[in-house]
Motif scaffolding. Structure first.
Motif, PDB file in Angstrom:
ATOM      1  N   PRO B  97       0.845  -1.197   0.000  1.00 61.69           N
ATOM      2  CA  PRO B  97       0.000   0.000   0.000  1.00 61.69           C
ATOM      3  C   PRO B  97       0.879   1.245   0.000  1.00 61.69           C
ATOM      4  N   PHE B  98       0.363   2.326  -0.561  1.00 64.67           N
ATOM      5  CA  PHE B  98       1.089   3.594  -0.489  1.00 64.67           C
ATOM      6  C   PHE B  98       0.969   4.141   0.931  1.00 64.67           C
ATOM      7  N   PRO B  99       1.903   4.957   1.346  1.00 63.04           N
ATOM      8  CA  PRO B  99       1.846   5.455   2.733  1.00 63.04           C
ATOM      9  C   PRO B  99       0.800   6.553   2.918  1.00 63.04           C
ATOM     10  N   PHE B 100      -0.403   6.313   2.431  1.00 62.42           N
ATOM     11  CA  PHE B 100      -1.479   7.281   2.572  1.00 62.42           C
ATOM     12  C   PHE B 100      -2.658   6.600   3.249  1.00 62.42           C
ATOM     13  N   TYR B 108      -6.597   6.109  -5.647  1.00 64.54           N
ATOM     14  CA  TYR B 108      -5.456   6.815  -6.217  1.00 64.54           C
ATOM     15  C   TYR B 108      -5.431   6.816  -7.740  1.00 64.54           C
ATOM     16  N   HIS B 143      -9.957   6.944   6.747  1.00 63.21           N
ATOM     17  CA  HIS B 143      -9.014   8.056   6.570  1.00 63.21           C
ATOM     18  C   HIS B 143      -7.767   7.904   7.420  1.00 63.21           C
ATOM     19  N   GLU B 144      -7.584   6.689   7.943  1.00 65.55           N
ATOM     20  CA  GLU B 144      -6.319   6.422   8.630  1.00 65.55           C
ATOM     21  C   GLU B 144      -5.358   5.733   7.673  1.00 65.55           C
ATOM     22  N   SER B 145      -4.101   5.737   8.076  1.00 71.60           N
ATOM     23  CA  SER B 145      -3.071   5.215   7.169  1.00 71.60           C
ATOM     24  C   SER B 145      -3.246   3.731   6.880  1.00 71.60           C
ATOM     25  N   LEU B 147      -0.928   1.845   6.232  1.00 76.20           N
ATOM     26  CA  LEU B 147       0.220   1.125   6.796  1.00 76.20           C
ATOM     27  C   LEU B 147      -0.068   0.608   8.194  1.00 76.20           C
TER      28      LEU B 147
END
Ligand code: ATP
Ligand code: MG
Lengths: 295, 252
Positions: B97-100, B108, B143-145, B147
């Motif tokens: 996953p992207f760090p978003f 995305y 809306h939390e990461s 990661l």
């Protein structure tokens, strides 16, 4: 023959010793500078212009010049360094062209800053006729800063795993979109840390500036923001002695009666500013990383 | 057969002058799951990555032969790799996953493609996460990461991320080998739910997994396709001796 356990203990012991010694020397140095310098600091000292022959001068203009030069140098070098780092790390194939560029960057980054300063003098000041000016100084600082910054940004890009790049591409993002929308945002905390740390080095640089930004600090009129006026703080063509150059100058030829005190005070300001940069780099880097990776 | 969506003919791939794929002929019908199995180093990943041109990223790779996606040559000079990868998505061994935030991860691809309509994006996020069978676990922390999720949840978010760009084919390279058994079986369930709507090609080292989820199984060895058939035939009644040896655990 010592047994491995004792050997281990001795090795660790001496490493601790060496590390302790380094820390001690650093603390002593910092302590000396701060103890002799901090008592000189006052609002007046930080804001008043310098005096050449009389007591009671300040470093206001020099301090302002240091920041102005730093910002200009960063504005010029950051985009170039970012572009170069992206090219080198993300696009360039391993061939003689990139090897040459990398070698050039290595060499540039190990050039003594006096040499950079003299080159700046011959090229920007004399050849391009920019005179002793903020602009000449900013260009010289760019030369000084560019290789360091390029390398640090390249290192930041390297910390982002290839799986992230593959993830972006596999989603149907173009190479460029993957870099700008996935890799760079992920690398921002570490790039920012690198930028602030290099700002610290630039801020304390003297040798590259003595013959480019000059050694005089004409009084500034902080109500005049028209960059074409000679006394305007924004004018990029005026000579601009920075704090680091000021320290060097006072110590080599200062004739004001309180030269010693001013030099100590200036050194303390310089050291405090650089410490501030370093702590800011750590703090902001961590904060940003947290922001990006959680919530 | 007109419903073949992807065909490979006489596909060779060389890393430098090392031949990693030695003439693969393998076709895929639309929909359903195909498992690629075979001993380590036999070329499964290499083959999978030719299907969405991920091998383009590796220097010194030479590819000959033809791969056609819905009749169009994937390696034609005019082929648009970006478009191809939107239609043929990929999930990797290591969840990436992207760090978003979870939400941003899923949308995305769409957002970069220019989609701005908030309602539409919300709908896509929910639909994709539901399809990937991870919605109930993450719906309160969209809306939390990403990661902060467990490996298995991350992998399902990565599947959702691929689904959100509505591909026709999904390639998976050992999607469960980095996960614990519970997460693995959740991924398997996810894939089983998707098999009616997507063409799924998955590499796996886990033969039980292949037998549980795959409609068809292809056995690779030393850069060659030894045999491909209905999964139950491969496991119960393989045509080739090599396949039988591998299935019965005699090597690999
Ligand atoms: N980038 C590369 N450069 C050179 N050779 C490679 C590269 N990637 C893979 N190979 C070689 O190609 C062959 C096939 O590798 P591949 O990764 O496709 O195997 P695999 O079947 O996926 O194996 P595994 O089950 O271990 O993942 C191997 O011999 C490998 O060493
Ligand atoms: Mg593999």
């Amino acid at each position: 023959m010592m047994n491995p356990k004792t050997q281990n203990k001795v090795a660790i012991g001496s490493l601790y010793g060496i590390a302790g010694l380094v820390v001690l020397i650093l603390m002593a140095l910092l302590g000396y500078i701060l103890v002799s310098g901090v008592p000189q600091l006052s609002w007046h000292f930080l804001t008043a212009p310098a005096k050449a022959f009389l007591e009671g001068g300040g470093v206001g203009v020099q301090l302002y010049n240091s920041f102005y030069l730093l910002i200009l140098a960063m504005l010029i070098s950051f985009p170039i360094a970012l572009g170069a780092a992206i090219y080198l790390y993300e696009y360039a194939k391993d061939n003689w062209v990139t090897t040459t560029i990398r070698t050039a960057i290595e060499i540039l980054s190990s050039l003594p800053s006096v040499v950079v300063g003299l080159f700046g003098f011959l090229f920007f000041v004399v050849r391009l006729n920019l005179g002793f000016s903020i602009l000449s100084g900013a260009f010289a600082l760019t030369f000084f800063n560019l290789p360091l910054l390029t390398r640090s940004i390249e290192d930041s890009l390297r910390t982002i795993d290839t799986t992230q790049r593959e993830g972006g591409l596999a989603l149907g993002l173009s190479r460029w979109e993957t870099i700008t929308r996935v890799i760079l945002p992920a690398a921002v905390p570490s790039i920012l840390t690198g930028v602030i740390l290099s700002a610290g080095r630039v801020f304390g640089e003297a040798a590259a500036l003595i013959y480019t930004a000059g050694q005089s600090a004409p009084a500034l009129d902080f109500t005049d923001w028209n960059p074409f006026n000679i006394s305007s703080p924004l004018n990029p063509m005026r000579p601009a002695e920075t704090l680091a150059v000021h320290i060097w100058k006072i110590n080599s030829e200062g004739i004001m009666p309180d030269a010693k005190a001013i030099s100590s005070g200036s050194s303390a300001v310089l050291v405090l500013a650089i410490l501030l940069f370093n702590f800011a780099a750590r703090y902001l880097g961590k904060r940003l990383y947290k922001r990006l990776t959680s919530a | 057969m007109s419903k073949e969506i992807l065909t490979t003919q006489d596909l060779h791939l060389y890393y430098g002058d090392k031949e990693a794929l030695k003439g693969i002929n393998l076709n895929f019908d639309a929909k359903g799951i195909t498992a690629l199995i075979g001993p380590s180093g036999c070329g499964k990943s290499t083959y999978l990555r030719t299907l969405n041109r991920m091998n383009d990223l590796i220097p010194n790779v030479t590819i000959t032969g033809t791969i056609k996606f819905k009749g169009e040559n994937l390696y034609a000079p005019s082929a648009d790799t970006v478009q191809i990868r939107k239609e043929i998505g990929m999930v990797f061994q290591q969840p990436n996953p992207f760090p978003f935030s979870i939400y941003d991860n899923v949308i995305y691809g769409l957002r970069i493609a220019g989609e701005k309509d908030k309602e539409k994006l919300d709908a896509v996020v929910e639909k994709s996460l539901r399809q990937a069978a991870v919605w109930d676990e993450v719906k309160d922390h969209l809306h939390e990461s990403a990661l902060a999720l467990s490996g298995g949840q991350q992998q399902r978010v990565c599947i959702a991320r691929v689904l959100a760009v509505s591909p026709e084919i999904i390639l998976l390279d050992e999607p469960t080998s980095a996960l614990d058994p519970v997460s693995s079986s959740q991924i398997e369930t996810t894939l089983l739910n998707l098999r009616h709507d997507y063409t799924i090609i998955t590499v796996t080292h886990n033969l039980q997994q292949a037998s549980r989820i795959a409609d068809r199984t292809a056995f690779f060895m030393n850069g060659e396709l030894v045999e491909v058939d209905q999964t139950k035939n491969i496991f119960m009644n393989p045509a080739e001796k090599q396949t039988e040896d591998y299935i019965s655990g005699r090597f690999g």
